[in-house]
Write a protein that holds these residues in place. Structure first.
Motif, PDB file in Angstrom:
ATOM      1  N   LYS A  84      17.215 -26.719 -21.462  1.00  0.00           N
ATOM      2  CA  LYS A  84      18.577 -26.193 -21.590  1.00  0.00           C
ATOM      3  C   LYS A  84      18.556 -24.758 -22.096  1.00  0.00           C
ATOM      4  O   LYS A  84      17.858 -24.425 -23.056  1.00  0.00           O
ATOM      5  N   TRP A  85      19.308 -23.879 -21.448  1.00  0.00           N
ATOM      6  CA  TRP A  85      19.521 -22.510 -21.943  1.00  0.00           C
ATOM      7  C   TRP A  85      20.492 -22.603 -23.133  1.00  0.00           C
ATOM      8  O   TRP A  85      21.371 -23.474 -23.160  1.00  0.00           O
ATOM      9  N   PRO A  86      20.336 -21.751 -24.157  1.00  0.00           N
ATOM     10  CA  PRO A  86      21.163 -21.895 -25.360  1.00  0.00           C
ATOM     11  C   PRO A  86      22.661 -21.964 -25.102  1.00  0.00           C
ATOM     12  O   PRO A  86      23.383 -22.714 -25.774  1.00  0.00           O
ATOM     13  N   ASP A  87      23.173 -21.207 -24.122  1.00  0.00           N
ATOM     14  CA  ASP A  87      24.619 -21.231 -23.883  1.00  0.00           C
ATOM     15  C   ASP A  87      25.027 -22.335 -22.905  1.00  0.00           C
ATOM     16  O   ASP A  87      26.191 -22.439 -22.516  1.00  0.00           O
ATOM     17  N   GLY A  88      24.036 -23.147 -22.502  1.00  0.00           N
ATOM     18  CA  GLY A  88      24.334 -24.278 -21.638  1.00  0.00           C
ATOM     19  C   GLY A  88      24.571 -23.917 -20.203  1.00  0.00           C
ATOM     20  O   GLY A  88      25.065 -24.736 -19.426  1.00  0.00           O
ATOM     21  N   ARG A  89      24.191 -22.721 -19.804  1.00  0.00           N
ATOM     22  CA  ARG A  89      24.494 -22.275 -18.448  1.00  0.00           C
ATOM     23  C   ARG A  89      23.780 -23.132 -17.398  1.00  0.00           C
ATOM     24  O   ARG A  89      22.690 -23.647 -17.630  1.00  0.00           O
ATOM     25  N   TYR A  90      24.409 -23.231 -16.250  1.00  0.00           N
ATOM     26  CA  TYR A  90      23.838 -24.001 -15.143  1.00  0.00           C
ATOM     27  C   TYR A  90      22.613 -23.268 -14.583  1.00  0.00           C
ATOM     28  O   TYR A  90      22.520 -22.051 -14.649  1.00  0.00           O
ATOM     29  N   ASP A  91      21.679 -24.005 -14.036  1.00  0.00           N
ATOM     30  CA  ASP A  91      20.505 -23.430 -13.379  1.00  0.00           C
ATOM     31  C   ASP A  91      19.669 -22.616 -14.366  1.00  0.00           C
ATOM     32  O   ASP A  91      19.367 -21.440 -14.149  1.00  0.00           O
ATOM     33  N   SER A  92      19.294 -23.271 -15.470  1.00  0.00           N
ATOM     34  CA  SER A  92      18.525 -22.613 -16.531  1.00  0.00           C
ATOM     35  C   SER A  92      17.191 -22.092 -16.002  1.00  0.00           C
ATOM     36  O   SER A  92      16.493 -22.795 -15.263  1.00  0.00           O
ATOM     37  N   PRO A  93      16.773 -20.871 -16.416  1.00  0.00           N
ATOM     38  CA  PRO A  93      15.471 -20.326 -16.018  1.00  0.00           C
ATOM     39  C   PRO A  93      14.365 -20.648 -17.027  1.00  0.00           C
ATOM     40  O   PRO A  93      13.311 -20.023 -17.015  1.00  0.00           O
ATOM     41  N   LEU A  94      14.609 -21.635 -17.885  1.00  0.00           N
ATOM     42  CA  LEU A  94      13.649 -21.995 -18.930  1.00  0.00           C
ATOM     43  C   LEU A  94      12.916 -23.272 -18.504  1.00  0.00           C
ATOM     44  O   LEU A  94      13.522 -24.337 -18.374  1.00  0.00           O
ATOM     45  N   VAL A  95      11.613 -23.144 -18.269  1.00  0.00           N
ATOM     46  CA  VAL A  95      10.803 -24.257 -17.757  1.00  0.00           C
ATOM     47  C   VAL A  95       9.807 -24.690 -18.831  1.00  0.00           C
ATOM     48  O   VAL A  95       9.171 -23.851 -19.477  1.00  0.00           O
ATOM     49  N   VAL A  96       9.688 -25.987 -19.016  1.00  0.00           N
ATOM     50  CA  VAL A  96       8.737 -26.524 -19.996  1.00  0.00           C
ATOM     51  C   VAL A  96       7.637 -27.291 -19.260  1.00  0.00           C
ATOM     52  O   VAL A  96       7.900 -28.083 -18.350  1.00  0.00           O
ATOM     53  N   ARG A  97       6.420 -27.013 -19.667  1.00  0.00           N
ATOM     54  CA  ARG A  97       5.239 -27.696 -19.112  1.00  0.00           C
ATOM     55  C   ARG A  97       4.527 -28.401 -20.268  1.00  0.00           C
ATOM     56  O   ARG A  97       4.263 -27.798 -21.311  1.00  0.00           O
ATOM     57  N   GLN A  98       4.216 -29.664 -20.054  1.00  0.00           N
ATOM     58  CA  GLN A  98       3.587 -30.482 -21.092  1.00  0.00           C
ATOM     59  C   GLN A  98       2.317 -31.082 -20.500  1.00  0.00           C
ATOM     60  O   GLN A  98       2.373 -31.857 -19.546  1.00  0.00           O
ATOM     61  N   GLU A  99       1.172 -30.708 -21.042  1.00  0.00           N
ATOM     62  CA  GLU A  99      -0.111 -31.218 -20.556  1.00  0.00           C
ATOM     63  C   GLU A  99      -0.657 -32.195 -21.590  1.00  0.00           C
ATOM     64  O   GLU A  99      -0.917 -31.811 -22.733  1.00  0.00           O
ATOM     65  N   ARG A 100      -0.827 -33.425 -21.173  1.00  0.00           N
ATOM     66  CA  ARG A 100      -1.199 -34.508 -22.100  1.00  0.00           C
ATOM     67  C   ARG A 100      -2.623 -34.972 -21.836  1.00  0.00           C
ATOM     68  O   ARG A 100      -3.028 -35.181 -20.685  1.00  0.00           O
ATOM     69  N   TYR A 115      11.820 -17.503 -17.336  1.00  0.00           N
ATOM     70  CA  TYR A 115      11.798 -16.775 -16.073  1.00  0.00           C
ATOM     71  C   TYR A 115      12.963 -15.781 -15.959  1.00  0.00           C
ATOM     72  O   TYR A 115      13.153 -15.174 -14.905  1.00  0.00           O
ATOM     73  N   SER A 116      13.720 -15.592 -17.030  1.00  0.00           N
ATOM     74  CA  SER A 116      14.847 -14.665 -16.980  1.00  0.00           C
ATOM     75  C   SER A 116      14.409 -13.259 -17.394  1.00  0.00           C
ATOM     76  O   SER A 116      13.301 -13.053 -17.903  1.00  0.00           O
ATOM     77  N   ALA A 117      15.301 -12.299 -17.227  1.00  0.00           N
ATOM     78  CA  ALA A 117      15.015 -10.901 -17.565  1.00  0.00           C
ATOM     79  C   ALA A 117      15.440 -10.566 -18.994  1.00  0.00           C
ATOM     80  O   ALA A 117      15.479  -9.391 -19.369  1.00  0.00           O
ATOM     81  N   GLU A 118      15.762 -11.571 -19.790  1.00  0.00           N
ATOM     82  CA  GLU A 118      16.169 -11.331 -21.170  1.00  0.00           C
ATOM     83  C   GLU A 118      15.448 -12.309 -22.091  1.00  0.00           C
ATOM     84  O   GLU A 118      15.111 -13.421 -21.684  1.00  0.00           O
ATOM     85  N   PRO A 119      15.178 -11.916 -23.341  1.00  0.00           N
ATOM     86  CA  PRO A 119      14.553 -12.839 -24.288  1.00  0.00           C
ATOM     87  C   PRO A 119      15.524 -13.953 -24.660  1.00  0.00           C
ATOM     88  O   PRO A 119      16.740 -13.826 -24.493  1.00  0.00           O
ATOM     89  N   VAL A 120      14.963 -15.055 -25.175  1.00  0.00           N
ATOM     90  CA  VAL A 120      15.808 -16.181 -25.527  1.00  0.00           C
ATOM     91  C   VAL A 120      15.290 -16.827 -26.812  1.00  0.00           C
ATOM     92  O   VAL A 120      14.081 -16.980 -26.999  1.00  0.00           O
ATOM     93  N   ASP A 121      16.212 -17.161 -27.723  1.00  0.00           N
ATOM     94  CA  ASP A 121      15.870 -17.892 -28.939  1.00  0.00           C
ATOM     95  C   ASP A 121      15.979 -19.388 -28.664  1.00  0.00           C
ATOM     96  O   ASP A 121      16.996 -19.864 -28.139  1.00  0.00           O
ATOM     97  N   CYS A 122      14.925 -20.119 -29.012  1.00  0.00           N
ATOM     98  CA  CYS A 122      14.892 -21.557 -28.722  1.00  0.00           C
ATOM     99  C   CYS A 122      14.649 -22.362 -29.995  1.00  0.00           C
ATOM    100  O   CYS A 122      13.833 -21.983 -30.846  1.00  0.00           O
ATOM    101  N   ASP A 123      15.357 -23.486 -30.083  1.00  0.00           N
ATOM    102  CA  ASP A 123      15.145 -24.475 -31.138  1.00  0.00           C
ATOM    103  C   ASP A 123      14.439 -25.666 -30.482  1.00  0.00           C
ATOM    104  O   ASP A 123      15.011 -26.336 -29.618  1.00  0.00           O
ATOM    105  N   ILE A 124      13.192 -25.911 -30.881  1.00  0.00           N
ATOM    106  CA  ILE A 124      12.353 -26.926 -30.230  1.00  0.00           C
ATOM    107  C   ILE A 124      12.098 -28.035 -31.234  1.00  0.00           C
ATOM    108  O   ILE A 124      11.565 -27.789 -32.327  1.00  0.00           O
ATOM    109  N   GLU A 125      12.457 -29.264 -30.861  1.00  0.00           N
ATOM    110  CA  GLU A 125      12.290 -30.410 -31.752  1.00  0.00           C
ATOM    111  C   GLU A 125      11.464 -31.487 -31.042  1.00  0.00           C
ATOM    112  O   GLU A 125      11.715 -31.815 -29.884  1.00  0.00           O
TER     113      GLU A 125
END
Length: 715
Positions: A84-100, A115-125
């Motif tokens: 999820k992008w912080p502002d909840g926008r549709y079609d988020s450019p934030l991709v998470v990869r998890q290698e187990r 993948y966006s042209a701007e930095p983003v602050d993320c809260d990861i839990e």
């Protein structure tokens, strides 16, 4: 105590789960990679204890949108999702990869890419928990009781422990840069434009406060671990399979890979590999399963059979114990490591099986013909003799010459053959048989054990012992064909019940009797007719129970389903008695079924006829990969090649009868004695390159082993 007969099958988590496995460790998660506490059987397990029961990744307060999950190897998985992008926008450019990675604990390498042209602050839990539940309780759907749980933040890690039955099991979870509470790891990150953020989350299991000798670490490379290196070495040393039929080739290669992933190792003898029964719930040493699977995979690696025999020999019974059903000379049914396993099994090893002990001797006899070191065979012969003593002193409960079973407690298995579900042995009218029960295939395995010991004695030059066991085999064969044969039905009873009445259901079990040769020649055609009838042969495989029997149910565990390994042994029996076309039909049916399962045969599938549905119907709780099923295509390849080495006579038999649609077959790097050979075949022609010195190629099928009883040493 846990009732064992209620646990012979278990939920495997559903079609959307992803399972990774290494040795006896495994992890079951959702398609997203998350492990929900409401997921029932999901979790990460180490030494039969669930060391992770909750593992939910939230980014900016929301779950990921799963995109893909893939498992490049048995021990690792990659999960990709959109965050999820912080502002909840549709079609988020934030991709998470998890290698187990799974092994002595768990490691998750988590990467967020912007993948966006701007930095983003993320809260990861990462929401975490570890209920330390015993595998028996988890797979049985039982809640964990009588445990004292603690959750403490100790320095840079969260430690969750449970004390149960005097043992302390725990989980330590850590990740660099995490804020740690008693149920969460939290990260706050600014991800630059077109940039990445990553972390590694490490799970270390604890037994009485002690970590494994080689746990996951931040600085270590997961692929450099001992378990991974073992798997890579396996892939390097197994045969190189090339088949014109691409589906058959893929099935055989998948079988080899799955067998490699199902190997488990003795910590005191790390050079020994044994085969576990199956993932996820049976990643443990099972006497019957491990012995049959290693027999069926001899073409891939005969040292797997040696390791299985050596490992089982170390825990062969030495005393009489009613709870665990241990008896002197008896080979165990199952070995477990969990805290409550002792309560369920009467000890970490449970011995309630009628067939593992004779199969131990039978496999040793077969292995002696594959050219392994004489030291290995010689060291196991005393254990074979103790197994034979068990057969005669404990296995035969009433002295009638047949091996029966009757559990001496209320928590052991009610049925102690391979069809070990509570309702697995029944009469033609559907009524269940009452113990003590003497199964037809168990008598066949005993016969095979007697033949094996006679031929081992011949190799040692002990003519008196050779004759003794040859006579025992002949007497058992005569008695079996008299007592188990049903002349009015034209097939063998599946068993004798407590009153010595023949249990008259028509089952696949009698195909195992053909496999080892206990069936009289004049009775074999009628047995084959029944096995190949529409009531038994679905077109994909052989049903466990005929459709006209009272207990038939195509969606049952043992009363009408199709088990690939069972079908393969039936086909082996048909081939042994010269029913070549019928054996080829069965082999083709199972290989066709494998194609519908993407080359990976399951433990079992439903017994519907091939004409009813486009493909075989999956059984809801079938294990996969499962050792018997993985070994099935290998065994079928061997019988279609009619490949049988016999170093005791300095010959190797090769007489292919490959179906034409398989085309050219080639297996290189096949271990034969101390050499590596290449087997090539097409139709009825075959050759072997690189034969060891002194070994002669015979282009004819191997004669039945019992034909050699009483013959000359050179026969």
């Amino acid at each position: 105590m846990t009732a064992w007969n209620a646990d012979t099958e278990a939920d495997v988590g559903g079609a959307d789960t992803v399972t990774v496995v290494e040795g006896s460790s495994f992890c079951i998660s959702s398609h997203s990679g998350d492990i929900s506490p409401d997921g029932g059987t999901n979790g990460a397990f180490y030494q039969d204890t669930r060391v992770v029961s909750r593992w939910i990744l939230r980014i900016n307060g929301a779950l990921r949108e799963p995109l893909v999950a893939q498992r490049p190897d048995a021990y690792e998985a990659t999960f990709v999702g959109r965050a999820k992008w912080p502002d909840g926008r549709y079609d988020s450019p934030l991709v998470v990869r998890q290698e187990r990675h799974i092994g002595p604990g768990l490691q998750d390498d988590i990467t967020l890419e912007n993948y966006s042209a701007e930095p983003v602050d993320c809260d990861i839990e990462l929401l975490v928990d570890a209920d330390q539940a015993d595998l028996f309780d988890v797979k049985g759907g039982r809640s964990t009781k009588d445990a004292t749980m603690t959750r403490n933040v100790k320095g840079s890690e969260l430690v969750i422990e449970a004390v149960r039955n005097g043992q302390r099991r725990g989980t330590a979870i850590r990740a660099a840069g995490a804020e740690i509470s008693d149920g969460m790891l939290r990260f706050r990150a600014t991800i630059p434009a077109r940039g990445k953020w990553s972390t590694s989350v490490i799970v270390v299991p604890l037994i009485n406060g002690v970590a494994p000798s080689e746990p996951f670490t931040e600085g270590g490379l997961p692929r450099h671990r001992t378990g991974v290196q073992r798997h890579l070495a396996w892939e390097e040393n197994v045969p190189r399979i090339d088949v014109a039929d691409g589906n058959v080739e893929e099935t055989l290669r998948r079988s080899q890979s799955d067998l490699g992933s199902l190997r488990i190792f003795d910590a005191e003898h790390p050079e020994r590999a044994a085969v576990a029964a199956g993932a996820p719930w049976f990643m443990a040493l099972f006497g019957r399963d491990s012995l049959l699977s290693s027999y069926m995979s001899l073409l891939v690696d005969p040292t797997l059979a040696a390791g299985t025999l050596q490992t089982l020999a170390t825990i062969q019974g030495t005393k009489v114990d009613t709870d665990s059903e241990e008896q002197p000379g008896r080979i165990p049914h199952e070995v477990r490591l969990g805290v409550t396993a002792g309560l369920s099994l009467g000890g970490t090893a449970y011995y309630g099986t009628a067939d593992a002990t004779p199969l131990f001797v039978s496999l040793l006899g077969e292995l002696s013909r594959w050219g392994l070191s004489d030291d290995i065979i010689d060291s196991l012969i005393p254990h074979a003799d103790r197994a034979l003593e068990w057969i005669e002193q404990y296995g035969d409960l009433d002295g009638d010459g047949f091996v029966e079973y009757l559990r001496p407690n209320t928590h052991g298995l009610v049925n102690q053959g391979w069809k070990d579900s509570w309702d697995g042995i029944n009469f033609a009218d559907g009524q269940m048989a009452e113990p003590p029960i003497a199964l037809c295939e168990v008598q066949a395995y005993v016969y095979s054990a007697y033949v094996a010991r006679s031929l081992l004695a011949r190799s040692d030059g002990d003519s008196a012992l050779e004759q003794h066991w040859a006579e025992r085999a002949a007497a058992l064969k005569e008695a079996f064909n008299e007592k188990f044969w049903l002349p009015d039905r034209g097939y063998f009873a599946v068993a004798l019940d407590k009153d010595k009445n023949p249990v008259d259901a028509c089952t696949s079990n009698m195909g195992h009797c053909l496999w080892v040769g206990i069936v009289d020649e004049d009775k074999a055609p009628s047995v084959v007719d029944h096995l190949m009838s529409p009531q038994m042969f679905t077109g994909w495989g052989i049903r466990t129970l005929a459709t006209d029997m009272g207990a038939y149910n195509p969606v049952s565990y043992h009363n009408g389903s199709v088990w690939p390994h069972d079908t393969a042994l039936v086909a082996t029996g048909l081939m042994r008695y010269g029913f070549v076309d019928e054996a080829k039909r069965i082999a083709s049916g199972i290989l066709d079924a494998a194609e519908h399962f993407d080359g990976q045969l399951p433990e079992l599938f439903c017994g519907f006829d091939r004409s009813e549905f486009h493909g075989p119907v999956p059984y809801p709780t079938a294990c996969s990969p499962q050792a018997w099923a993985a070994a099935t295509p290998i065994q079928l390849a061997r019988i279609l090649l009619r490949f049988d080495p016999d170093f005791t006579r300095n010959v190797v038999h090769l007489a292919p009868i490959l179906p034409e649609d398989i085309g050219n077959f080639r297996a290189g790097n096949v271990l034969l004695g101390h050499s590596r050979v290449t087997i090539s075949a097409h139709g009825r022609e075959g050759s072997i390159e690189g034969l060891p010195t002194g070994l002669k190629l015979l282009k004819e099928p191997r004669p039945p082993l019992d034909d050699r009883l009483g013959g000359r040493p050179g026969d």
